[in-house]
Scaffold this motif. Structure first.
Motif, PDB file in Angstrom:
ATOM      1  N   ILE A 208       0.855  -1.209   0.000  1.00  0.00           N
ATOM      2  CA  ILE A 208       0.000   0.000   0.000  1.00  0.00           C
ATOM      3  C   ILE A 208       0.881   1.246   0.000  1.00  0.00           C
ATOM      4  O   ILE A 208       0.673   2.179  -0.776  1.00  0.00           O
ATOM      5  N   VAL A 209       1.862   1.256   0.932  1.00  0.00           N
ATOM      6  CA  VAL A 209       2.724   2.432   1.073  1.00  0.00           C
ATOM      7  C   VAL A 209       3.381   2.756  -0.267  1.00  0.00           C
ATOM      8  O   VAL A 209       3.399   3.917  -0.714  1.00  0.00           O
ATOM      9  N   CYS A 210       3.910   1.714  -0.931  1.00  0.00           N
ATOM     10  CA  CYS A 210       4.630   1.967  -2.181  1.00  0.00           C
ATOM     11  C   CYS A 210       3.687   2.321  -3.321  1.00  0.00           C
ATOM     12  O   CYS A 210       4.029   3.137  -4.179  1.00  0.00           O
ATOM     13  N   HIS A 211       2.483   1.739  -3.346  1.00  0.00           N
ATOM     14  CA  HIS A 211       1.512   2.167  -4.364  1.00  0.00           C
ATOM     15  C   HIS A 211       1.262   3.664  -4.233  1.00  0.00           C
ATOM     16  O   HIS A 211       1.261   4.398  -5.218  1.00  0.00           O
ATOM     17  N   ALA A 212       1.032   4.104  -2.997  1.00  0.00           N
ATOM     18  CA  ALA A 212       0.724   5.519  -2.790  1.00  0.00           C
ATOM     19  C   ALA A 212       1.929   6.392  -3.146  1.00  0.00           C
ATOM     20  O   ALA A 212       1.797   7.391  -3.867  1.00  0.00           O
ATOM     21  N   LEU A 213       3.113   6.009  -2.666  1.00  0.00           N
ATOM     22  CA  LEU A 213       4.300   6.850  -2.891  1.00  0.00           C
ATOM     23  C   LEU A 213       4.718   6.857  -4.359  1.00  0.00           C
ATOM     24  O   LEU A 213       5.104   7.901  -4.899  1.00  0.00           O
ATOM     25  N   GLU A 214       4.673   5.710  -5.003  1.00  0.00           N
ATOM     26  CA  GLU A 214       5.126   5.659  -6.407  1.00  0.00           C
ATOM     27  C   GLU A 214       4.144   6.385  -7.325  1.00  0.00           C
ATOM     28  O   GLU A 214       4.553   7.082  -8.259  1.00  0.00           O
ATOM     29  N   SER A 215       2.840   6.233  -7.079  1.00  0.00           N
ATOM     30  CA  SER A 215       1.908   6.917  -7.981  1.00  0.00           C
ATOM     31  C   SER A 215       1.945   8.426  -7.726  1.00  0.00           C
ATOM     32  O   SER A 215       1.809   9.216  -8.658  1.00  0.00           O
ATOM     33  N   TYR A 216       2.213   8.812  -6.481  1.00  0.00           N
ATOM     34  CA  TYR A 216       2.279  10.247  -6.131  1.00  0.00           C
ATOM     35  C   TYR A 216       3.503  10.918  -6.765  1.00  0.00           C
ATOM     36  O   TYR A 216       3.482  12.089  -7.100  1.00  0.00           O
ATOM     37  N   THR A 217       4.589  10.136  -6.924  1.00  0.00           N
ATOM     38  CA  THR A 217       5.831  10.701  -7.474  1.00  0.00           C
ATOM     39  C   THR A 217       6.048  10.282  -8.936  1.00  0.00           C
ATOM     40  O   THR A 217       7.098  10.548  -9.505  1.00  0.00           O
ATOM     41  N   ALA A 218       5.054   9.607  -9.534  1.00  0.00           N
ATOM     42  CA  ALA A 218       5.209   9.187 -10.937  1.00  0.00           C
ATOM     43  C   ALA A 218       5.246  10.419 -11.852  1.00  0.00           C
ATOM     44  O   ALA A 218       4.812  11.512 -11.464  1.00  0.00           O
TER      45      ALA A 218
END
Ligand SMILES: NC(=O)c1ccc[n+]([C@@H]2O[C@H](COP(=O)([O-])OP(=O)(O)OC[C@H]3O[C@@H](n4cnc5c(N)ncnc54)[C@H](O)[C@@H]3O)[C@@H](O)[C@H]2O)c1
Ligand SMILES: [Fe+2]
Length: 428
Positions: A208-218
Motif C-alpha cells: 500500500i505504502v509503495c503504491h501511494a508513494l510511487e503513484s504520487y511521485t510518478a
C-alpha cells in the motif's frame, strides 16, 4: 528530468470498479450478483484463506439469494503461469459459470482475473501476457462479472486492470494488463482481514505504502506526448484525482499500520488499513507505479531460499510487498530531485512525528526506514538472500519492466538501478 514533450498531453482518465465497503459487506454479495442476473458463481480462493472459513461463509450467504456457489481453493500464493493454467482448467471443467467471486489477497484476485479472461475469450495465456514475454493481445469479447473481495490489506487488485504472475521457465514476473480485467464490483469487508497473519499484514501494508508513494511521485500525465483516444492506457501518470487517493492513503497508514501489525484484532486499525489499500488501489490503478515495483519483479522472481513468517512455507518466497519495499528508500533518494516537494509532502503524511533531517532528500527515506524497522521488514535486499554479485542479474530483470521504469519521474539507466540495488543490500 524526462524530455519535455513537443505536444504535451492535456487529458487524463480515471477508471474504478463499483465499490461496497464496510464490516458485513461480504454478506450481501448474493444480492449484488442477483442484480446482474447471475445464477451460478465460482468462488476463487487459496488454501490459507479457505482455512479461515470465509469463502464457505460467503458461499452460504450467496445461496440465500438463490445463487448456486462452489468454492475452488486451488489458488497458488503468488500465481505462476502453471498455477493459472491449472485454475483455468478447473473452472472450465466445473463450468459454465455466470460470474466469478475472488475471496483472498492479490493472488486469488489475480487468478480470478485470468480465469475470467481465458474462459470467455479464445487463445492461450501467453497470447495475453505483456510483451516482450507474451503477445499483449486484447480480449475480443467482454468478460463475465467479477466480484473481488480482498482479505489482505495490500494490493488494491480489486480495483486494477492487471494480473501479475511468475513465468517459471523464464524466472520472470510479468502481467496481463487490459481495462476488461478490472473487477465489476469490489467488496471490501474489513472483518475478513482480521485473520491476516502479522507477517502478511506487514508485507501487504508495504505494498500500500509503495503504491501511494510511487503513484504520487510518478511522471505527471502532462509530461507525456499527446495520445490519440485509441492509444490511451490505464496508467496515465500522476494526476489530481490519483494524487488525492494517494495522500489520503498515506495519512491512514500513518495512524494505523504499526497498530495493525502489533495487534491484528484492533478493529479500527484493520478498517483504516482496508480503506488505505482501497484508496491506494484507486490511485495507482490509474496513475501507475515505477522503480520499487520494477525492482520487485526480479527480487521475487529469482528467490533462492527465503521463507517469510506468515506465508505457506513449502516454497521459497519473497512476498510482493516486501520485494517492493526493500529498494524503496534508495529509489526515493534517487527520484527526489525530480519533484522534491512531492517527496517531502509524502514524508510528512507518512510520518507526521518524524524528526526531520536537515537534508529534505532524506525525509522520505528516513520515514520509510523507521516504518520498515518497526513492522519487521528484513534488513535490505541482502536480508532476503542476495549479495552484490547478484546485482547484474537483478538489474537485468528490472530493466525488462520498461513499462514501469518509463513512469519514473526521471530517466533510469541500468547503472542507476545497479546503484539502487547495491545501496539497498543493507538498510540499517
Ligand atoms: N493486480 C494487481 O493490481 C496487483 C497489485 C499488487 C500486487 N499484486 C499481486 O498480488 C499478490 C500478493 O497478494 P497479497 O499480498 O494480497 O497476498 P496473497 O494473496 O499472496 O496472500 C498471502 C498469504 O496470506 C494468506 N491470507 C490472505 N488473507 C488472509 C486472511 N484474511 N486470513 C488468513 N490468511 C490470509 C494467504 O493464504 C496467503 O498465504 C502477488 O502475486 C502480487 O504480485 C497484484
Ligand atoms: Fe504492488
Amino acid at each position: 528530468m524526462a524530455a519535455v514533450p513537443s505536444d504535451p498531453e492535456s487529458v487524463f482518465t480515471y477508471g474504478a470498479p463499483q465499490l461496497k465497503f464496510g464490516p458485513g459487506a461480504s454478506g450481501e454479495i448474493g444480492f449484488d450478483l442477483a442484480q446482474y442476473g447471475v445464477r451460478r458463481a465460482l468462488i476463487v480462493t487459496d488454501p490459507g484463506v479457505a482455512a479461515t472459513g470465509a469463502p464457505e461463509r460467503i458461499a452460504d450467504r450467496m445461496k440465500k439469494y438463490g445463487i448456486d456457489a462452489e468454492v475452488f481453493d486451488g489458488v497458488h500464493v503468488e500465481p505462476t503461469d502453471a498455477s493459472l493454467r491449472h485454475a483455468v482448467d478447473r473452472a472450465r471443467e466445473s463450468g459454465p459459470w455466470d460470474a466469478y467471486v475472488a475471496v483472498g489477497g492479490g493472488s486469488s484476485i489475480d487468478t480470478a482475473k485470468a480465469i475470467n479472461l481465458l474462459t470467455t475469450n479464445d487463445g492461450e495465456l501467453t497470447d495475453y501476457l505483456n510483451p516482450p514475454i507474451g503477445a499483449g493481445r486484447a480480449p475480443a469479447r467482454p468478460l463475465l462479472p467479477l466480484v473481488a473481495v480482498p482479505t489482505t490489506t495490500g494490493t488494491g487488485a480489486e480495483s486494477t486492470t492487471v494480473c501479475v504472475l511468475d513465468v517459471l521457465d523464464l524466472k520472470v514476473k510479468t502481467g496481463i494488463s487490459h481495462p476488461r480485467l478490472r473487477p465489476t464490483l469490489a467488496v471490501v469487508d474489513p472483518d475478513l482481514t482480521v485473520t491476516q497473519p502479522a507477517g502478511v499484514t506487514a508485507s501487504a501494508g508495504m505494498d500500500i505504502v509503495c503504491h501511494a508513494l510511487e503513484s504520487y511521485t510518478a511522471r505527471p500525465y502532462t509530461s507525456y506526448e499527446r495520445k490519440a483516444p485509441e492509444q490511451r492506457v490505464p496508467y496515465c501518470g500522476a494526476n489530481p484525482v490519483a494524487d488525492m487517493w494517494s495522500e489520503r492513503a498515506l495519512a491512514l497508514i500513518a495512524g494505523s499500520f504499526r497498530a495493525a501489525v502489533r495487534d491484528g484484532s484492533d478493529a479500527r486499525a484493520r478498517a483504516d488499513m482496508a480503506l488505505a489499500a482501497t484508496f491506494a488501489g484507486l490511485g495507482f490503478g490509474n496513475a501507475g507505479v515505477h522503480i520499487p515495483h520494477a525492482g520487485a519483479y526480479p527480487i521475487a522472481g529469482r528467490v533462492r531460499d527465503f521463507r517469510p513468517d506468515g506465508y505457506p512455507g513449502e516454497e521459497p518466497l519473497v512476498p510482493h510487498g516486501m520485494a517492493v519495499a526493500l529498494t524503496a528508500p534508495e529509489a526515493f533518494r534517487f527520484t527526489f530531485e525530480a519533484c522534491p516537494e512531492r517527496h517531502t509532502r509524502a514524508a510528512a503524511l507518512l510520518d507526521p512525528a518524524l524528526d526531520r533531517p536537515d537534508d529534505p532528500a532524506e525525509h522520505l527515506p528516513t520515514a520509510l526506514l523507521r516504518l520498515m524497522r518497526d513492522i519487521g521488514m528484513p534488513d535490505g535486499v541482502g536480508g532476503v538472500g542476495y549479495t552484490d554479485a547478484d546485482v547484474p542479474d537483478l538489474v537485468d530483470g528490472a530493466m525488462k519492466q520498461r513499462r514501469l521504469l518509463e513512469m519514473a519521474p526521471r530517466p533510469v539507466t541500468g547503472e542507476d538501478l545497479a546503484g539502487v540495488f547495491h545501496r539497498s543490500m543493507t538498510l540499517w
